[in-house]
Write a protein that holds these residues in place. Sequence first.
Motif: not given
Ligand SMILES: [Zn+2]
Length: 279
Positions: A102-104, A109, A112
């Motif tokens: 997961h990365e955003c 978040c 991140c």
């Molecule tokens: Zn994220």
Amino acid sequence: MTEKDLTTSGKLYGKVFIEGKIISLTGLHIGTGKETMEIGGLDMPVVRDPLTREPYIPGSSIKGKMRSLLEKFEFARSGKDITPESYFSKIIKSGSEEIRHHECDNDNCPVCRLYGASKGNGVKKNRPARIYVHDAHLIEESKKELQGIDTGLYLTELKYENTLDRLTSAASPRQIERVPKGAEFKFSMVYNQDEPKDSALFKKDLESIFTNILLLEDDALGGSVSRGYGRIDIQKVKIIYRDAEYYTQENKKEIVLEQGESEDLKTFLFERVIKELTK
Ligand SMILES: [Zn+2]
């Protein structure tokens, strides 16, 4: 740029150091990633410091496990409309394999915010990590204790494991090197505070880190965890907080908080530490 687009304030208000002991409750195998079948050699050696030859736990292993646990934890809390494909949207090539994580771009978040993100796969910009995890080395007493056990290996032991062929029942034995149960490592990590003490984001980050530490303690580190390896206990946690003033010539104020002998880790982190650092 609106408030929402910000991924970091670009400021440094202080640093939070988190230290403590990682105690192996079972044998621990942190591999080198280069498992070989050398004649007369070990099939699965542990990672060692190139200078001292002592086994250690690389910061990258601890960080990788922590991030992966926090991702799953946050995904479970993200609502049922979010699919695994959209949450774990980052595809990373590892040899011939593709690994999803997961990365955003969302500034709220927790994953991140702590561990950062890099551009690509729908992520529009690079985001810096706020937390750094250091290598965890054996503590002196533990090293002495391990030196006193004669296993033929320096500070480790060998375990023979059999893998059975399901059709022929032929056993294929392999040797796994591991750090024995009871070994103690000193861990440390540092969080860079880019929001003021009274901001909700600073408090939220601290809560995410502490949740992450509790998740790690109840999980396992290294390889062969399904065979019971890598169980750990986290003890004697110490938090050192240095605000920006600490780094000036005149002032040297820092807050040091230590987990009490019989104090529960969760109570210490969530009640005592958060209260002290955000007031
Ligand atoms: Zn994220």
